[in-house]
Design an enzyme around this catalytic site. Structure first.
Site, PDB file in Angstrom:
ATOM      1  N   CYS A   4       0.854  -1.195   0.000  1.00 19.31           N
ATOM      2  CA  CYS A   4       0.000   0.000   0.000  1.00 19.31           C
ATOM      3  C   CYS A   4       0.885   1.238   0.000  1.00 19.31           C
ATOM      4  CB  CYS A   4      -0.865   0.019   1.255  1.00 19.31           C
ATOM      5  SG  CYS A   4      -1.752  -1.504   1.524  1.00 19.31           S
TER       6      CYS A   4
ATOM      7  N   ARG B 206       3.597   1.333  -7.257  1.00 15.39           N
ATOM      8  CA  ARG B 206       3.677   0.239  -6.286  1.00 15.39           C
ATOM      9  C   ARG B 206       2.561  -0.778  -6.469  1.00 15.39           C
ATOM     10  NH1 ARG B 206       6.279   2.171  -1.300  1.00 15.39           N
ATOM     11  NH2 ARG B 206       4.827   0.999  -0.021  1.00 15.39           N
TER      12      ARG B 206
ATOM     13  N   TRP C   2      -3.182  -2.091  -1.487  1.00 15.45           N
ATOM     14  CA  TRP C   2      -2.875  -3.354  -2.150  1.00 15.45           C
ATOM     15  C   TRP C   2      -3.480  -4.408  -1.233  1.00 15.45           C
ATOM     16  CZ3 TRP C   2      -0.956  -5.754  -6.392  1.00 15.45           C
ATOM     17  CH2 TRP C   2      -0.538  -7.067  -6.265  1.00 15.45           C
TER      18      TRP C   2
ATOM     19  N   ASN D 130      -0.324   0.512   6.093  1.00 17.53           N
ATOM     20  CA  ASN D 130       0.358  -0.368   5.147  1.00 17.53           C
ATOM     21  C   ASN D 130       0.986  -1.470   5.979  1.00 17.53           C
ATOM     22  OD1 ASN D 130       1.770  -1.630   3.152  1.00 17.53           O
ATOM     23  ND2 ASN D 130       3.426  -0.114   3.059  1.00 17.53           N
ATOM     24  N   GLY D 131       0.651  -2.732   5.653  1.00 17.77           N
ATOM     25  CA  GLY D 131       1.227  -3.853   6.400  1.00 17.77           C
ATOM     26  C   GLY D 131       0.169  -4.918   6.670  1.00 17.77           C
TER      27      GLY D 131
ATOM     28  N   GLU E 290      14.312 -22.855 -12.648  1.00 16.29           N
ATOM     29  CA  GLU E 290      14.010 -21.434 -12.429  1.00 16.29           C
ATOM     30  C   GLU E 290      15.209 -20.570 -12.771  1.00 16.29           C
ATOM     31  OE1 GLU E 290      11.392 -19.947 -12.217  1.00 16.29           O
ATOM     32  OE2 GLU E 290      11.951 -17.947 -11.537  1.00 16.29           O
TER      33      GLU E 290
ATOM     34  N   LYS F 234      14.976 -17.601 -15.630  1.00 18.29           N
ATOM     35  CA  LYS F 234      15.345 -16.201 -15.309  1.00 18.29           C
ATOM     36  C   LYS F 234      16.353 -15.689 -16.327  1.00 18.29           C
ATOM     37  CE  LYS F 234      12.648 -14.861 -12.933  1.00 18.29           C
ATOM     38  NZ  LYS F 234      11.811 -15.907 -13.191  1.00 18.29           N
TER      39      LYS F 234
ATOM     40  N   GLU G 211      14.723 -15.280 -19.824  1.00 17.00           N
ATOM     41  CA  GLU G 211      13.733 -14.196 -19.872  1.00 17.00           C
ATOM     42  C   GLU G 211      14.344 -12.831 -20.042  1.00 17.00           C
ATOM     43  OE1 GLU G 211      11.448 -14.971 -16.099  1.00 17.00           O
ATOM     44  OE2 GLU G 211       9.877 -14.270 -17.427  1.00 17.00           O
TER      45      GLU G 211
ATOM     46  N   HIS H 239      22.436 -38.799 -21.386  1.00 13.50           N
ATOM     47  CA  HIS H 239      21.557 -39.526 -22.332  1.00 13.50           C
ATOM     48  C   HIS H 239      21.227 -38.677 -23.545  1.00 13.50           C
ATOM     49  CE1 HIS H 239      21.136 -42.781 -19.474  1.00 13.50           C
ATOM     50  NE2 HIS H 239      20.951 -41.870 -18.532  1.00 13.50           N
TER      51      HIS H 239
ATOM     52  N   LYS I 153       3.646  -9.369 -18.031  1.00 14.30           N
ATOM     53  CA  LYS I 153       3.674  -9.739 -16.612  1.00 14.30           C
ATOM     54  C   LYS I 153       2.598 -10.776 -16.309  1.00 14.30           C
ATOM     55  CE  LYS I 153       4.948  -9.766 -12.405  1.00 14.30           C
ATOM     56  NZ  LYS I 153       6.177 -10.529 -12.097  1.00 14.30           N
TER      57      LYS I 153
END
Ligand code: AGP
Length: 610
Positions: free
Chosen positions: A2, A27, A75, A101-102, A483, A487, A490, A506, A605
């Protein structure tokens, strides 16, 4: 996260608040609101959706006259996006208003306590508890500072707060614990804000508040106090960032900022669900008996979220002894999956809007399957359509390549696997306690790794021209290799493959030639020897090997060309540490190649098309 803005001074507050919130839009948010004291009462306007709606509803602030106010972009974490759940939140007689915020981790218990004292709640948020708790203690102390200190002593979790008391119309109160909050001072007034961009055009002199500190702002004076109401001396910092850098908190890219936000994302996802040495996942919606009845778990996702599922398979099967299938969502729907009455489907998604994953969820539910969502965006489609949703509290992720949401998803899976292991009697109490201790240490260990990024940056700069890079690993390290490879692809556009280290011989090993970089991930002690021989296999064919292993495993260093170490942790959690050097490696290769780190070509995204 937030966004919070507050102002007190000689100017009209509302336009300054709206402007500050606009600077915090990056944000990510889903609703917004402001509250202004007009000399007689505190007036408020709040809406779900974009800030533009709030500007229209308030005539760009003209409808809320007054020179002191607070504003907020939300948020959502508790309670879907809606006008009612938007901040600010009032107490009953609208004499106190708060923005937050939190995450208030003990808000349920506090809410029950307040309801017993006759308080009524209108929203689904954890934040509203603060408005009524301030009312409760202000009624007993008649002192805003004392009331706020009492509240801070009761509340568990993270908060950055902006508060107005109608009885004290010339003062803004603020406090913080774990959620950032700054205070700005200027000739024309004083400010609070979640982040520098919100107030940079008004002042470059800011005070960074520390945990459990309180700020008291009048038009002319800014004072700070501890939770014991003792004055605290603070010095201002002069900000010389430009606005663009300020939005990234001083980091060059959102991706780097979010890599560094991972410890907090993991901490925020874990800590509300670890209480008194036990794992409590209320949103799972399953009793221990129902957990025991599950005979198969099917994990369905895309991209990095899929990679967390591959990791989760090893963990669920190792810790809880429950069979797990993992599927790419785009494949799952068309392979006519075999469902069962005792199958649990888990759909993992940061955005909660990925078309393939949403379609897989709908397919599962159409077959009567129970679906659990692991989602980062509150109120998103997957979150709404799943039977139950376990949120990752990573905050909004701006960079296209996921990092902190990925890490928070792993954390969610650790909790689930341990919960399942306990419920199914597959996890002895002593082992559970050891794992829980390791889990709670994880964020601090992640922070340790993040302190040493220079060696990775130097190594990355040696591979800017590479055409092929291979990542190999076994078991959990294979999932991490996936992953790490994604990364790199990408954001650097270098071709890369992740391979089960034992499978390389193999066929694919034919691609290894002189100078080919092979990243060997080896965090699983029982597989060290196997990994050592796989490293030797590729070395004899000319590969340059970067090994990534646990501190203390010196043997692998003898056969590798460059070795990176991560702290020891429980083997099931090692991926959360090993992924960080791989994220940083990909970041610095992309940076060195002069590419758009946050917005790589061809990517979105959230892939809302099939
Ligand atoms: C990850 O860095 C990519 N942006 C992509 O693979 C992503 O993980 C995938 O599209 C799934 O997105 P979701 O988690 O929002 O469903």
């Amino acid at each position: 996260m937030c966004g919070i803005v507050g102002y007190i001074g000689g100017e009209q507050a509302a336009p300054i608040l709206l402007n500050g919130l606009t600077k915090l839009e990056y944000r990510g948010y889903d609703s917004a609101g402001i509250a202004v004291f007009d000399g007689r009462e505190i007036r408020m306007e709040k809406v779900s959706g974009r800030l533009q709606r709030l500007k229209e509803a308030t005539g760009n602030g003209a409808a809320l006259p007054g020179t002191i106010g607070i504003g907020h972009t939300r948020w959502a974490t508790h309670g879907s996006p809606s006008d009612t759940n938007a901040h600010p939140h009032f107490n009953k007689d609208r004499s106190i208003v708060v923005v937050h915020n939190g995450i208030i981790e003990n808000y349920v218990r506090l809410k029950q306590h307040l309801e017993k004292h006759g308080y009524e709640f209108v929203s689904e948020t954890d934040t509203e508890v603060l408005a009524h708790l301030l009312d409760y203690y202000y009624g007993r102390t008649k002192n805003p500072l004392s009331a706020l200190c009492r509240v801070m002593q009761k509340v568990e979790g993270s908060y950055a707060l902006g508060i107005l008391f109608k009885d004290y119309p010339d003062t803004i109160y603020a406090a913080r614990k774990d959620s950032p909050l700054i205070v700005g001072s200027s000739r024309d007034g004083n400010f609070i804000a979640s982040d520098v961009p919100a107030i940079l055009q008004y002042t470059r002199d800011v005070f960074y508040m520390e945990n459990e500190e309180i700020a008291v702002l009048t038009r002319d004076v800014v004072s700070f106090y501890s939770m014991d109401e003792e004055p605290v001396e603070k010095s201002p910092v002069h900000i010389d960032w430009d606005v663009n850098a300020a939005e990234k908190g001083g980091y060059e890219h959102f991706l780097l900022k979010e890599i560094y936000e991972q410890p907090r994302a993991v901490r925020d996802t874990l800590s509300p669900r670890i209480r008194g040495g036990q794992i409590v996942i209320e949103e799972l919606g399953m009793s221990d008996e129902e957990i025991r009845s599950i005979d198969k778990i099917m994990i369905v996702a895309c991209g990095s979220a899929y990679h967390t599922g591959v990791m989760a398979k090893y963990i669920f099967e190792g810790v809880a002894r429950v069979p797990v299938e993992v599927d790419l969502a785009s494949e799952y729907r068309y392979r006519d999956p075999i469902f069962g009455a005792r199958t649990l489907v888990i759909v993992v998604s940061q955005s909660g809007e990925t078309a393939d994953s949403l379609a897989a969820l709908r397919e599962s539910r159409a077959h009567g399957q129970k679906v659990l969502g692991i989602v980062n965006v509150v109120g998103s489609s997957i979150a709404r359509e799943a039977d139950n949703v376990m949120y990752t509290w990573a905050g909004p992720e701006i960079s296209v390549a996921t990092t902190k949401a990925y890490s928070a998803q792993l954390a969610a899976f650790y909790l689930l696997a341990m919960k399942f292991g306990q419920a199914r009697g597959a996890l002895e109490d002593s082992v559970f306690s050891e794992m829980l201790a390791s889990l709670e240490k994880l964020p601090d260990q992640m922070e340790e790794i993040l302190k040493n990024r220079e060696s990775i940056q130097r190594f990355a700069n040696r591979y800017l021209a590479a055409e092929h890079i291979f990542f190999i690993g076994r078991g959990i390290d294979y999932a991490i290799s996936m992953e790490g490879s994604l990364k790199l692809k990408e954001i650097s556009y270098i071709h890369s493959e992740a391979y089960a280290a034992g499978e390389l011989k193999h066929g694919t090993i034919s691609l290894i030639e002189e100078g080919t970089l092979v990243v060997a991930v080896a965090t699983q002690e029982k597989l060290y020897l196997k990994m050592t021989s796989n490293i030797e296999e590729v070395k004899t064919r000319g590969a340059f090997v970067m090994a990534l292993t646990n501190e203390g495993n010196k043997d692998i260093e003898k056969v590798s060309d460059f070795t990176l170490y991560v702290p020891e942790t429980n083997r099931y959690f090692a991926g959360s540490l090993a992924i960080i050097p791989l994220q940083l490696f990909a970041y610095y290769v992309s940076l060195g190649r002069g590419l758009d780190v946050d917005k790589p070509r061809n990517l979105a995204k959230s892939v809302t098309v099939e």
